[in-house]
Design a protein around this motif. Sequence first.
Motif, short mmCIF file in Angstrom:
data_model
loop_
_atom_site.label_atom_id
_atom_site.label_comp_id
_atom_site.label_asym_id
_atom_site.label_seq_id
_atom_site.Cartn_x
_atom_site.Cartn_y
_atom_site.Cartn_z
N ASN A 45 16.56 85.92 34.43
CA ASN A 45 17.17 84.93 35.31
C ASN A 45 16.40 83.61 35.40
OD1 ASN A 45 19.34 86.56 35.82
ND2 ASN A 45 18.74 87.11 37.90
N PRO A 46 15.05 83.62 35.42
CA PRO A 46 14.36 82.33 35.44
C PRO A 46 14.70 81.46 34.22
CG PRO A 46 12.85 84.07 36.08
CD PRO A 46 14.11 84.75 35.61
N TRP A 47 14.92 82.09 33.07
CA TRP A 47 15.29 81.35 31.87
C TRP A 47 16.72 80.82 32.00
CZ3 TRP A 47 13.27 85.72 28.17
CH2 TRP A 47 11.88 85.63 28.08
N VAL A 48 17.61 81.62 32.57
CA VAL A 48 18.99 81.18 32.78
C VAL A 48 19.02 79.94 33.68
CG1 VAL A 48 21.23 81.81 33.80
CG2 VAL A 48 19.96 83.49 32.46
N ALA A 49 18.15 79.93 34.69
CA ALA A 49 18.15 78.86 35.69
C ALA A 49 17.71 77.50 35.13
CB ALA A 49 17.27 79.24 36.86
N VAL A 50 17.07 77.49 33.96
CA VAL A 50 16.71 76.21 33.35
C VAL A 50 17.46 75.99 32.03
CG1 VAL A 50 14.44 76.06 34.43
CG2 VAL A 50 14.67 77.22 32.22
N GLY A 51 18.43 76.86 31.75
CA GLY A 51 19.25 76.67 30.57
C GLY A 51 18.69 77.24 29.28
N TRP A 52 17.65 78.07 29.37
CA TRP A 52 17.07 78.66 28.16
C TRP A 52 17.82 79.91 27.71
CZ3 TRP A 52 11.05 78.55 29.25
CH2 TRP A 52 10.64 77.21 29.42
N ARG A 53 18.64 80.47 28.59
CA ARG A 53 19.51 81.60 28.26
C ARG A 53 20.87 81.36 28.89
NH1 ARG A 53 15.58 82.45 25.82
NH2 ARG A 53 14.45 84.39 25.43
N THR A 54 21.88 81.97 28.29
CA THR A 54 23.21 81.97 28.90
C THR A 54 23.44 83.33 29.56
OG1 THR A 54 24.29 82.85 26.91
CG2 THR A 54 24.08 80.44 27.12
N ARG A 55 24.38 83.34 30.46
CA ARG A 55 24.74 84.60 31.13
C ARG A 55 25.14 85.66 30.11
NH1 ARG A 55 28.18 85.16 36.53
NH2 ARG A 55 28.51 87.41 36.58
N PHE A 139 19.94 72.12 38.83
CA PHE A 139 18.75 71.57 38.16
C PHE A 139 19.14 70.40 37.25
CE2 PHE A 139 15.75 71.74 34.49
CZ PHE A 139 14.64 71.22 35.15
N GLU A 140 20.26 70.54 36.57
CA GLU A 140 20.72 69.44 35.71
C GLU A 140 21.00 68.19 36.54
OE1 GLU A 140 20.77 69.26 32.46
OE2 GLU A 140 20.03 71.33 32.28
N GLU A 141 21.58 68.37 37.72
CA GLU A 141 21.82 67.23 38.60
C GLU A 141 20.50 66.65 39.10
OE1 GLU A 141 24.71 65.59 39.46
OE2 GLU A 141 25.42 66.79 37.76
N PHE A 142 19.56 67.53 39.42
CA PHE A 142 18.24 67.08 39.88
C PHE A 142 17.56 66.20 38.83
CE2 PHE A 142 13.72 67.89 39.22
CZ PHE A 142 13.16 67.43 40.41
N CYS A 143 17.68 66.58 37.57
CA CYS A 143 16.99 65.85 36.50
C CYS A 143 17.51 64.41 36.35
CB CYS A 143 17.12 66.60 35.18
SG CYS A 143 16.13 68.12 35.12
N LYS A 144 18.71 64.15 36.83
CA LYS A 144 19.24 62.79 36.79
C LYS A 144 18.54 61.90 37.83
CE LYS A 144 23.82 64.46 35.41
NZ LYS A 144 25.24 64.60 35.83
N LYS A 145 18.03 62.54 38.88
CA LYS A 145 17.34 61.80 39.93
C LYS A 145 16.19 62.67 40.44
CE LYS A 145 18.14 59.25 44.23
NZ LYS A 145 19.13 58.92 45.31
N PRO A 146 15.07 62.74 39.70
CA PRO A 146 13.97 63.64 40.04
C PRO A 146 13.32 63.30 41.39
CG PRO A 146 13.76 62.80 37.80
CD PRO A 146 14.81 61.99 38.47
N GLY A 147 12.70 64.31 41.97
CA GLY A 147 11.99 64.15 43.24
C GLY A 147 11.10 65.36 43.46
N PRO A 148 10.64 65.59 44.69
CA PRO A 148 9.74 66.72 44.96
C PRO A 148 10.44 68.06 44.78
CG PRO A 148 9.66 65.09 46.72
CD PRO A 148 10.82 64.73 45.86
N ILE A 149 9.67 69.05 44.34
CA ILE A 149 10.16 70.42 44.17
C ILE A 149 9.30 71.37 45.01
CG2 ILE A 149 10.16 72.38 42.56
CD1 ILE A 149 11.35 70.61 40.46
N ILE A 150 9.96 72.31 45.69
CA ILE A 150 9.27 73.39 46.40
C ILE A 150 9.74 74.72 45.82
CG2 ILE A 150 8.84 74.52 48.61
CD1 ILE A 150 9.56 71.91 50.00
N THR A 151 8.80 75.57 45.43
CA THR A 151 9.12 76.92 44.98
C THR A 151 8.24 77.90 45.74
OG1 THR A 151 7.52 76.74 43.18
CG2 THR A 151 9.82 76.21 42.66
N GLY A 152 8.55 79.21 45.61
CA GLY A 152 7.70 80.20 46.25
C GLY A 152 8.48 81.39 46.78
N ALA A 153 7.93 82.00 47.83
CA ALA A 153 8.52 83.21 48.41
C ALA A 153 8.30 83.19 49.92
CB ALA A 153 7.87 84.46 47.80
N VAL A 154 9.34 83.54 50.66
CA VAL A 154 9.29 83.42 52.12
C VAL A 154 8.71 84.69 52.74
CG1 VAL A 154 11.29 81.89 52.07
CG2 VAL A 154 11.63 84.33 52.55
#
Length: 427
Positions: A45-55, A139-154
């Motif tokens: 799934n992490p690869w799918v989320a950046v377009g490195w794999r398809t469903r 993510f594709e939309e984000f790349c058109k207008k980059p800004g801060p990113i937050i990742t992690g686990a709650v």
Amino acid sequence: MAEIVIMGAGLGGVIMAYEMKDQMRPEDRLTVVTRDPIYHFVPSNPWVAVGWRTRESVEIDLAPTFSRRGINFKPIPVSGVDPEAKRVDLEDGSSLNYDYLVIATGPELAFDEIEGFGPQGFTESICHIEHAEKAQVDFEEFCKKPGPIITGAVQGASCYGPAYEFTFILETELRRRKIRDRVPMTFVTSEPYIGHIGLDGVGDTKGLLESELREKHIKWMTSSRVKCVESGKMTVEEIAEDGSIKKTHELPFAYSMMIPAFRGIKPLRGIDGLVNPRGFVIVDKHQQNPKYPEVFAVGVCVAIPPMGPTPVPCGVPKTGFMIESMVTATARNIGEILRGRTPRFQGTWNAVCLADFGDTGVAFVAQPQIPPRNVNWSASGRWVHAAKIGFEKYFLRKMRKGESEPFYESAALNMLGIGKLKNIIQD
């Protein structure tokens, strides 16, 4: 003849079906019931989320695979379980009676426990293939207008490896697109320290992961609790050792992916003696429920107490290798019962993990997964990235064939066949 029902067809449920088929008597009948007729390889799934794999590249149509193995298949959601009557009710109004039930449903994702959290709110998820696809579009939309990113686990999360994986895969993709310099990144986690991963660390995961974050210019916050999420803003509380709020931060973001807390699925919650207050299934050392001995459970739906007190709640992960050991023990124990014998098999609960970071990665071996351990080993390098790719291909090929060998063990030995690690795993 015995009726054996498996609830769920994720990692635990599918390999449970394969191994149970091998342990049954010829006259016994096996049925798998699940809400989704398609299996998705969650580690991709992490690869799918950046377009490195398809469903399509990471999914398997279960119906023909199960049919070839003589396994009955009902892709219908479960609406309820009555362990007194030994019955599983389905949403179409039908029901299944069982002599033995194996619960392998995985978790429910508790996005609703934090205001504005999750794919229906303002953050992404990689816990399900549909979430990963949405994350890729956003993510594709984000790349058109980059800004801060937050990742992690709650708070309450129990699956930290994918949070680290996605963070570094995302960072790699940003560098490839030559926009990394426009994207401040922050890793926010409930862990008491980087590399805790719900297991109080494995080998030097603390040092390895801190070093990776520093090298990639990613800031981090530990012992952190997400209070709420709004459009473009996450309110995070840093928690002190005594449980008090040390500091509250309002973090801006243009894109965020956070792993949620898990809980048991709704049809199981509240069944006294079967599940704990969080809805996870209570099992003994043989994967068998103490109150209802006809019920077994494997995988993420199993109740495991946390490693110990932490300022912010941290759950214990159930990794693939650990789940596989639960499955093997359960299949053999039901096989023993079918032949009039007493259950005697126990899962090893070992962990072999490959965390891909896009162009490098971290691997660790924990035997057993929960300390104290006989083996406590970790390492990093570009070979981990290559091994994870090979692991995915090997695993999916075996799953599509419906083979019942121990997937994670065989894949680990094939993909990590370097002398030292191979000896560690086989020892």
